[in-house]
Motif scaffolding. Structure first.
Motif, PDB file in Angstrom:
ATOM      1  N   MET A   1      37.710  48.430  12.663  1.00  0.00           N
ATOM      2  CA  MET A   1      36.938  49.554  12.144  1.00  0.00           C
ATOM      3  C   MET A   1      36.996  50.707  13.131  1.00  0.00           C
ATOM      4  O   MET A   1      36.516  50.601  14.250  1.00  0.00           O
ATOM      5  CB  MET A   1      35.483  49.149  11.908  1.00  0.00           C
ATOM      6  CG  MET A   1      35.335  48.050  10.878  1.00  0.00           C
ATOM      7  SD  MET A   1      33.624  47.865  10.412  1.00  0.00           S
ATOM      8  CE  MET A   1      33.751  46.431   9.348  1.00  0.00           C
ATOM      9  N   ASP A   2      37.589  51.799  12.694  1.00  0.00           N
ATOM     10  CA  ASP A   2      37.731  52.969  13.553  1.00  0.00           C
ATOM     11  C   ASP A   2      36.590  53.932  13.235  1.00  0.00           C
ATOM     12  O   ASP A   2      36.624  54.632  12.232  1.00  0.00           O
ATOM     13  CB  ASP A   2      39.103  53.622  13.301  1.00  0.00           C
ATOM     14  CG  ASP A   2      39.479  54.613  14.392  1.00  0.00           C
ATOM     15  OD1 ASP A   2      38.593  54.980  15.181  1.00  0.00           O
ATOM     16  OD2 ASP A   2      40.658  55.009  14.438  1.00  0.00           O
ATOM     17  N   GLU A   3      35.581  53.935  14.071  1.00  0.00           N
ATOM     18  CA  GLU A   3      34.388  54.775  13.910  1.00  0.00           C
ATOM     19  C   GLU A   3      33.774  54.649  12.514  1.00  0.00           C
ATOM     20  O   GLU A   3      33.654  55.640  11.793  1.00  0.00           O
ATOM     21  CB  GLU A   3      34.730  56.235  14.236  1.00  0.00           C
ATOM     22  CG  GLU A   3      35.310  56.337  15.635  1.00  0.00           C
ATOM     23  CD  GLU A   3      35.356  57.771  16.159  1.00  0.00           C
ATOM     24  OE1 GLU A   3      34.585  58.598  15.645  1.00  0.00           O
ATOM     25  OE2 GLU A   3      36.125  58.024  17.078  1.00  0.00           O
ATOM     26  N   PRO A   4      33.357  53.417  12.156  1.00  0.00           N
ATOM     27  CA  PRO A   4      32.864  53.218  10.795  1.00  0.00           C
ATOM     28  C   PRO A   4      31.508  53.855  10.548  1.00  0.00           C
ATOM     29  O   PRO A   4      31.109  54.001   9.400  1.00  0.00           O
ATOM     30  CB  PRO A   4      32.758  51.695  10.678  1.00  0.00           C
ATOM     31  CG  PRO A   4      32.532  51.236  12.070  1.00  0.00           C
ATOM     32  CD  PRO A   4      33.313  52.178  12.941  1.00  0.00           C
TER      33      PRO A   4
ATOM     34  N   LYS B   1      42.704  55.643  21.187  1.00  0.00           N
ATOM     35  CA  LYS B   1      42.099  54.473  20.537  1.00  0.00           C
ATOM     36  C   LYS B   1      42.653  54.264  19.129  1.00  0.00           C
ATOM     37  O   LYS B   1      43.045  53.160  18.753  1.00  0.00           O
ATOM     38  CB  LYS B   1      40.569  54.651  20.453  1.00  0.00           C
ATOM     39  CG  LYS B   1      39.901  54.938  21.785  1.00  0.00           C
ATOM     40  CD  LYS B   1      38.411  55.126  21.637  1.00  0.00           C
ATOM     41  CE  LYS B   1      38.008  56.340  20.801  1.00  0.00           C
ATOM     42  NZ  LYS B   1      38.402  57.643  21.353  1.00  0.00           N
ATOM     43  N   SER B   2      42.691  55.354  18.368  1.00  0.00           N
ATOM     44  CA  SER B   2      43.176  55.218  16.996  1.00  0.00           C
ATOM     45  C   SER B   2      44.642  54.815  16.976  1.00  0.00           C
ATOM     46  O   SER B   2      45.065  54.008  16.147  1.00  0.00           O
ATOM     47  CB  SER B   2      42.996  56.529  16.235  1.00  0.00           C
ATOM     48  OG  SER B   2      41.639  56.851  16.129  1.00  0.00           O
ATOM     49  N   THR B   3      45.411  55.380  17.893  1.00  0.00           N
ATOM     50  CA  THR B   3      46.826  55.033  17.953  1.00  0.00           C
ATOM     51  C   THR B   3      46.988  53.539  18.233  1.00  0.00           C
ATOM     52  O   THR B   3      47.821  52.862  17.620  1.00  0.00           O
ATOM     53  CB  THR B   3      47.525  55.855  19.050  1.00  0.00           C
ATOM     54  OG1 THR B   3      47.207  57.223  18.841  1.00  0.00           O
ATOM     55  CG2 THR B   3      49.021  55.654  19.008  1.00  0.00           C
TER      56      THR B   3
HETATM   57 MG   LIG Z   1      40.396  58.132  16.778  1.00  0.00          MG
END
Ligand SMILES: [Mg+2]
Ligand SMILES: Nc1ncnc2c1ncn2[C@@H]1O[C@H](COP(=O)(O)OP(=O)(O)OP(=O)(O)O)[C@@H](O)[C@H]1O
Lengths: 407, 266
Positions: free
Chosen positions: B175-178, B45-47
């Motif tokens: 937003m990555d896991e805000p 996901k982050s990638t």
């Molecule tokens: Mg991640």
């Protein structure tokens, strides 16, 4: 699928609904009054120049009591004169160290730059002012060389410089002109960012260690290991000694070089604290990846920092001719270490991102005060050096302690 | 009426040596929607979102912004295009102050000669703006806006990063896991902020492991599995346990990619 029977209820979870009734006033932070030590720690953390200032004042007072002529106008102005060159090199070094780097070649850049100025002006047919400008350009070139190796390793400008040397040499041009011309050609090419980059980032310690040898060898080749004598400079290019000119203020003698040094510190202080570039320098030293993600072009910042450091060293070179009187390729052998000492004692962290440029001025003054005070007290040089060593270790220990945020 | 995607990704692939972090992943974000991305740890996901905002350079695939192929060579490029990102690791400079961090790379200058010639920063204006934004988030439990970020708690830092993204985005926010580090109340605030941003008409990409939050705010849910997009569902059509089952491979993914009403794929 039918919308009238949603399997999931939308809206806050049950346990979250009580939040609406929860306290809504803005919380004020309660400062749990901490121990004096913790408050002192916090103070030092917030004011990186505080510690060196305290050390400077205390050591002045102590030496003033111990040695009666310590506070004489003559002695104080002598201390300032003695720290001028190291102060300027330290200012350049501070910039680099703030980015979590180090530049072991500052003194070599300075010596090469002033040899270029002195040889061109005294032995070449170049007007003194132009010779000085070329010397400054050489310092900038050296700094950018370091900078390009620690960022993306562009080798084309370096290749251009070397190629220019070889070409001009085979045309029979004297070395006197070849070296600076080649370096300026390299910078000019790099300016237009020609050529691909290797995309390897080399560690600053190793790069500048190598650069130190390279610049030193270049300098011996260029100067043919000859010193340009004081009387020759006086006869043909007195402007080179501009920063050795003395002015008397309140019975104390100051050289223009001391004012130059203070001017450099003020300019750097402004640039670091009041411009976006300064914020970027701190951010890069603090956490380079975070800075990149926050939208800072970290490679450009690093390149500009190393380039500026090289230029400042070259300015210091001009001042060094005034200070020493002659231009010798073998001088300032210990300049690198003295500059790093000033930075560290001045409270700038070797891990980057923390510190202040004025700390370095105080650091250089502390070393000068210690050496002068111990000398007036009749202490052997070897114990002066011993004391400086202790100061460094204490300063680094302080830095480690200060960096622990929550004491 | 046809609704065209703001951003699309096709066949996005990213390899790190022998690890394939992303394997021909697709993506699309439509105007005005909240798109949640869920998936196991290490699903990529982050990638994916880093590839969309220029922090990671893809090896293969194509990214389009408003239908035009685009290449961001750095996060700065994406930011200039109005895309703001809250990274999973926050990307704040610990030694700099809250205000400095919010304005990093987009500082405000003083008016007149001081600003145009001497490039002097307008610290007061930046501080006031930063304070205002944090107050909107209900995060004024900080002692002062000039305190270094390293002296903040993990949740407060997350608040600063979220406030920064929400304040400056003009196209969309990622937003990555805000809310990963936030307390119950602070998470709620961030969710409200996300809904506020959406109400301004701005689309949001939200990565989260918190299913109730995802199902509460998302318009569509992009399920990432084994380095690629596995399914896109509407929260109205599936239950949380179905989504988790699809995400973990316990249940077949629906054949159809859910689209907003009136949307076209290309
Ligand atoms: Mg991640
Ligand atoms: N810089 C990197 N170098 C090598 N491998 C990486 C790198 N970044 C990510 N990976 C790999 O890519 C895969 C996907 O990582 P990613 O961070 O995108 O997962 P994620 O879905 O965000 O997980 P999480 O829910 O834990 O945040 C992982 O297997 C990870 O090991």
């Amino acid at each position: 699928m039918a919308k009238d029977q949603p399997p999931t209820q939308r809206g806050p979870q049950e346990f979250e609904q009580v939040l609406e009734e929860s306290a809504s006033e803005v919380a004020s932070f309660e400062v749990h009054d901490s121990s004096p030590l913790a408050r002192f720690h916090h103070f030092l953390h917030a004011n990186p120049t505080a510690a060196p200032v305290v050390v400077l004042v205390v050591s002045c007072l102590v030496f003033g009591l111990v040695a009666d002529n310590f506070f004489s106008a003559f002695n104080l102005s002598l201390i300032i004169q003695q720290v001028t060159i190291i102060g300027i090199l330290g200012a350049a070094q501070t910039l680099v160290i703030l980015t979590a780097g180090i530049d072991l070649s500052v003194a070599a850049i300075m010596v090469l730059s002033y040899m270029v100025m002195a040889r061109l002006a005294v032995q070449g047919d170049v007007p003194t002012l132009l010779a000085i400008v070329i010397g400054l350009a050489v310092g900038l070139a050296c700094g950018l060389f370091n900078g390009s190796l620690v960022t993306r390793t562009r080798l084309v400008p370096v290749a251009v410089a070397v190629l220019t040397w070889v070409l001009l040499y085979s045309f029979g041009m004297p070395i006197l002109y070849i070296v600076p011309l080649g370096m300026i050609a390299g910078v000019a090419v790099g300016w237009f960012s020609f050529g691909p980059a290797l995309e390897v980032r080399l560690p600053p310690f190793i790069v500048t260690l190598g650069a130190w040898s390279i610049f030193f060898a270049l300098n011996l080749w260029y100067s043919q290991s000859e010193t340009i004598r004081s009387q020759d400079i006086d006869a043909t290019a007195p402007l080179l000694k501009l920063f050795g000119v003395r002015v008397e203020i309140l019975g104390a003698q100051f050289t223009l070089g001391s004012f130059l040094m203070i001017g450099i510190f003020i300019v750097l202080w402004y640039a670091l604290n009041w411009t976006a570039w300064g914020r970027a320098v701190y951010a890069v030293g603090d956490d380079k990846d975070a800075a990149e993600l926050s939208g800072i072009r970290t490679d450009r910042v690093l390149l500009s920092v190393y380039g500026a450091a090289g230029l400042i060293c070259a300015i210091g070179g001009w001042a060094a001719i005034g200070r020493v009187g002659s231009a010798s390729p073998q001088s300032f052998y210990e300049g690198n270490l003295d500059a790093i000492t000033a930075v560290v004692i001045g409270g700038t962290s070797l891990f980057g991102g923390r510190g202040a440029v004025f700390g370095t001025l105080f650091g250089a003054l502390i070393v000068g005060v210690f050496r002068s005070g111990l000398k007036l007290g009749g202490v052997d040089v070897l114990w002066q050096t011993f004391a400086v060593g202790l100061l460094i270790i204490v300063a680094v220990a302080m830095d480690q302690w200060i960096r622990r945020v929550s004491a | 009426m046809s609704l065209k995607p703001v951003m699309t990704g096709r066949g996005l692939t990213k390899r790190y040596g022998r690890v394939t972090a992303m394997d021909r992943a697709d993506f699309e974000l439509y105007p005005g929607e909240i798109l949640a991305i869920i998936g196991d740890n290490g699903a990529g996901k982050s990638t994916l979102v880093k590839a969309l905002c220029g922090a990671v350079q893809i090896d293969e695939g194509e990214i389009r912004l408003d239908g035009e192929p685009i290449h961001f060579s750095s996060p700065m490029d994406a930011r200039d295009a109005g895309i703001e990102t809250v990274y999973q690791n926050l990307a704040l400079s610990p030694a700099l102050s809250i205000a400095d961090n919010m304005f990093l790379g987009r500082e405000l200058y003083k008016e007149g000669v001081a600003g145009s010639v001497f490039r002097m920063l307008d610290k007061k204006r930046m501080r006031d703006f930063a304070r205002e934004k944090l107050t909107e988030l209900g995060l004024m439990t900080v002692q002062s806006i000039t305190q270094a970020v390293e002296t903040l708690s993990g949740g407060q830092r997350q608040g600063v990063a979220v406030a920064r993204a929400a304040a400056f985005a003009t196209r969309f926010v990622i937003m990555d896991e805000p809310t990963a580090a936030l307390g119950v109340k602070e998470s709620r605030r961030v969710l409200e902020l996300i809904l506020d941003v959406k109400a301004r008409g701005m689309p949001i990409v939200l990565i989260s492991h918190n299913m109730p939050h995802v199902f509460e705010v998302a318009d569509r849910i992009h399920i990432h599995r084994l380095s690629r997009r596995h399914a896109v569902i509407r929260p109205q059509d599936f239950s949380m346990s179905d989504a988790v089952a699809i995400m973990t491979g316990a249940k077949e993914a629906p054949a159809e990619i859910a689209l907003p009403e009136g949307a076209v794929l290309h």
